[in-house]
Write an enzyme that holds these catalytic residues in place. Sequence first.
Site, PDB file in Angstrom:
ATOM      1  N   LYS A 158       7.270  -5.005  -2.896  1.00  0.00           N
ATOM      2  CA  LYS A 158       7.139  -4.752  -4.202  1.00  0.00           C
ATOM      3  C   LYS A 158       8.268  -5.617  -4.891  1.00  0.00           C
ATOM      4  CE  LYS A 158       3.524  -2.124  -3.996  1.00  0.00           C
ATOM      5  NZ  LYS A 158       2.110  -2.746  -4.504  1.00  0.00           N
TER       6      LYS A 158
ATOM      7  N   ILE B   9       2.622   8.637  -7.826  1.00  0.00           N
ATOM      8  CA  ILE B   9       1.275   8.881  -8.431  1.00  0.00           C
ATOM      9  C   ILE B   9       0.625   9.432  -7.239  1.00  0.00           C
ATOM     10  CG2 ILE B   9      -0.479   7.909  -9.699  1.00  0.00           C
ATOM     11  CD1 ILE B   9       2.145   7.218 -11.205  1.00  0.00           C
TER      12      ILE B   9
ATOM     13  N   TYR C 299       7.530  -1.876   2.643  1.00  0.00           N
ATOM     14  CA  TYR C 299       6.827  -1.627   1.120  1.00  0.00           C
ATOM     15  C   TYR C 299       7.689  -2.240   0.062  1.00  0.00           C
ATOM     16  CZ  TYR C 299       4.490   0.955  -2.624  1.00  0.00           C
ATOM     17  OH  TYR C 299       3.677   1.366  -3.615  1.00  0.00           O
TER      18      TYR C 299
ATOM     19  N   ASN D 264      -3.900  -5.006  -8.028  1.00  0.00           N
ATOM     20  CA  ASN D 264      -3.571  -3.707  -7.559  1.00  0.00           C
ATOM     21  C   ASN D 264      -3.644  -3.114  -6.518  1.00  0.00           C
ATOM     22  OD1 ASN D 264      -3.065  -0.619  -8.567  1.00  0.00           O
ATOM     23  ND2 ASN D 264      -5.221  -0.684  -7.631  1.00  0.00           N
TER      24      ASN D 264
HETATM   25  N1  LIG Z   1       0.497   6.254  -5.655  1.00  0.00           N
HETATM   26  C1  LIG Z   1       1.705   5.845  -5.770  1.00  0.00           C
HETATM   27  O1  LIG Z   1       2.611   6.947  -5.611  1.00  0.00           O
HETATM   28  C2  LIG Z   1       2.074   4.384  -6.214  1.00  0.00           C
HETATM   29  C3  LIG Z   1       3.663   4.122  -6.790  1.00  0.00           C
HETATM   30  C4  LIG Z   1       3.845   3.216  -7.061  1.00  0.00           C
HETATM   31  C5  LIG Z   1       3.104   2.049  -6.703  1.00  0.00           C
HETATM   32  N2  LIG Z   1       1.674   2.144  -6.005  1.00  0.00           N
HETATM   33  C6  LIG Z   1       0.616   0.934  -6.002  1.00  0.00           C
HETATM   34  O2  LIG Z   1      -0.404   1.098  -6.862  1.00  0.00           O
HETATM   35  C7  LIG Z   1      -1.295   0.373  -6.154  1.00  0.00           C
HETATM   36  C8  LIG Z   1      -2.701   1.259  -6.015  1.00  0.00           C
HETATM   37  O3  LIG Z   1      -2.404   2.258  -4.986  1.00  0.00           O
HETATM   38  P1  LIG Z   1      -3.057   3.721  -5.089  1.00  0.00           P
HETATM   39  O4  LIG Z   1      -1.814   4.729  -5.241  1.00  0.00           O
HETATM   40  O5  LIG Z   1      -3.956   3.728  -6.113  1.00  0.00           O
HETATM   41  O6  LIG Z   1      -3.537   3.813  -3.690  1.00  0.00           O
HETATM   42  P2  LIG Z   1      -4.854   4.043  -3.292  1.00  0.00           P
HETATM   43  O7  LIG Z   1      -5.030   3.938  -1.602  1.00  0.00           O
HETATM   44  O8  LIG Z   1      -5.725   4.995  -3.672  1.00  0.00           O
HETATM   45  O9  LIG Z   1      -5.839   2.459  -3.513  1.00  0.00           O
HETATM   46  C9  LIG Z   1      -5.593   1.323  -3.004  1.00  0.00           C
HETATM   47  C10 LIG Z   1      -6.769   0.473  -3.029  1.00  0.00           C
HETATM   48  O10 LIG Z   1      -6.568  -0.553  -2.485  1.00  0.00           O
HETATM   49  C11 LIG Z   1      -7.695  -1.017  -1.304  1.00  0.00           C
HETATM   50  N3  LIG Z   1      -7.181  -1.961  -0.787  1.00  0.00           N
HETATM   51  C12 LIG Z   1      -6.186  -2.063   0.327  1.00  0.00           C
HETATM   52  N4  LIG Z   1      -6.178  -3.125   1.190  1.00  0.00           N
HETATM   53  C13 LIG Z   1      -7.154  -4.104   0.537  1.00  0.00           C
HETATM   54  C14 LIG Z   1      -7.168  -5.343   0.607  1.00  0.00           C
HETATM   55  N5  LIG Z   1      -6.860  -5.948   1.792  1.00  0.00           N
HETATM   56  N6  LIG Z   1      -8.362  -5.976  -0.084  1.00  0.00           N
HETATM   57  C15 LIG Z   1      -8.803  -5.361  -1.183  1.00  0.00           C
HETATM   58  N7  LIG Z   1      -8.499  -4.089  -1.436  1.00  0.00           N
HETATM   59  C16 LIG Z   1      -7.804  -3.440  -0.667  1.00  0.00           C
HETATM   60  C17 LIG Z   1      -8.144   0.211  -0.810  1.00  0.00           C
HETATM   61  O11 LIG Z   1      -9.558   0.272  -0.272  1.00  0.00           O
HETATM   62  C18 LIG Z   1      -7.910   1.218  -2.083  1.00  0.00           C
HETATM   63  O12 LIG Z   1      -9.137   1.219  -2.663  1.00  0.00           O
HETATM   64  C19 LIG Z   1      -0.890  -0.163  -4.778  1.00  0.00           C
HETATM   65  O13 LIG Z   1      -0.428  -1.495  -5.043  1.00  0.00           O
HETATM   66  C20 LIG Z   1       0.270   0.541  -4.554  1.00  0.00           C
HETATM   67  O14 LIG Z   1       1.358  -0.011  -3.790  1.00  0.00           O
HETATM   68  C21 LIG Z   1       1.316   3.347  -5.745  1.00  0.00           C
END
Ligand SMILES: NC(=O)c1ccc[n+]([C@@H]2O[C@H](COP(=O)([O-])OP(=O)(O)OC[C@H]3O[C@@H](n4cnc5c(N)ncnc54)[C@H](O)[C@@H]3O)[C@@H](O)[C@H]2O)c1
Length: 255
Positions: free
Chosen positions: A165, A194, A161, A91
């Site tokens: 994805k 989200i 991005y 994730n």
């Molecule tokens: N928030 C949204 O709108 C949304 C929508 C679709 C998909 N996503 C995807 O959901 C996933 C989680 O995102 P989120 O929204 O919870 O974001 P977030 O920024 O709250 O959490 C992401 C986490 O990933 C960690 N991270 C980043 N680079 C890293 C690395 N190289 N190694 C280990 N950990 C690492 C960060 O420290 C953080 O804790 C991501 O893949 C994101 O692309 C998010």
Amino acid sequence: MPGQVDGRVALVTGGGSGIGRATAIRFAAEGARVVVADIVLEAGEETAQLIRNAGGEAQFTHVDVTDDVSVQSAIDLTVNEYGRLDCAHNNAGILGPVAEMTEYRREDYDRVIDVNVTGVWLCMQAELRQMLTQDPPEGGHSIVNTASIAGLVGSPTIPAYSVSKHAVVGMTNSAARSYGTRGIRVNSVCPAIIETPLAEPLFEHAESEERMRMRQAVGRFGQADEVASVVVWLSSADASFVTGTPMRVDGGALA
Ligand SMILES: NC(=O)c1ccc[n+]([C@@H]2O[C@H](COP(=O)([O-])OP(=O)(O)OC[C@H]3O[C@@H](n4cnc5c(N)ncnc54)[C@H](O)[C@@H]3O)[C@@H](O)[C@H]2O)c1
């Protein structure tokens, strides 16, 4: 009543924040022993502590998903600590700059691909190798990768991005086809917006937050736990016939 993933061992990358934290907490609440992996130590430790405070079982491990040695150590820690790996949620991810393709700098593109694509690839490789050595639990081992609706349709303001994805959906489906007969199910979740720290830059650049909200059929953004519940279900025996599915968790954004 037994939890959905009672006694299973789950690894969650990016577990220090947002969707990953919510999934780690929900895995534990549904009976799993959880390894929270993140590049940010304090945030990951905090998630593990939150789980233990609520009576669950969790360990934190530092991981940089772009580094294969670091990824392997996270798997090794999981197996040393809990004996096996049943469920993985890959994730960890970054958004990268909000900019049109013609404005994108090469180093920003490379970083997005490194974390979001190579990171998931390296985690899957190490997890699959471990899972192949084990007897599958009821309903099979499970890997869930966090993609996005930007992995299903194009995105004009976050093109790298979107590339990353789409790749996550593709590698998920490839792995699902390779390992389906060997007791491993591999799915992706495709959330719309989200409310987590990652999504904040999208609001700064948006013409209108209200218009962004109304792109979802439900007229609102999602919460991290609304993705977590789907990830945990996909990881449970209840989803035993579900693999290679890019599961939209998007409030009807692409309906
Ligand atoms: N928030 C949204 O709108 C949304 C929508 C679709 C998909 N996503 C995807 O959901 C996933 C989680 O995102 P989120 O929204 O919870 O974001 P977030 O920024 O709250 O959490 C992401 C986490 O990933 C960690 N991270 C980043 N680079 C890293 C690395 N190289 N190694 C280990 N950990 C690492 C960060 O420290 C953080 O804790 C991501 O893949 C994101 O692309 C998010």
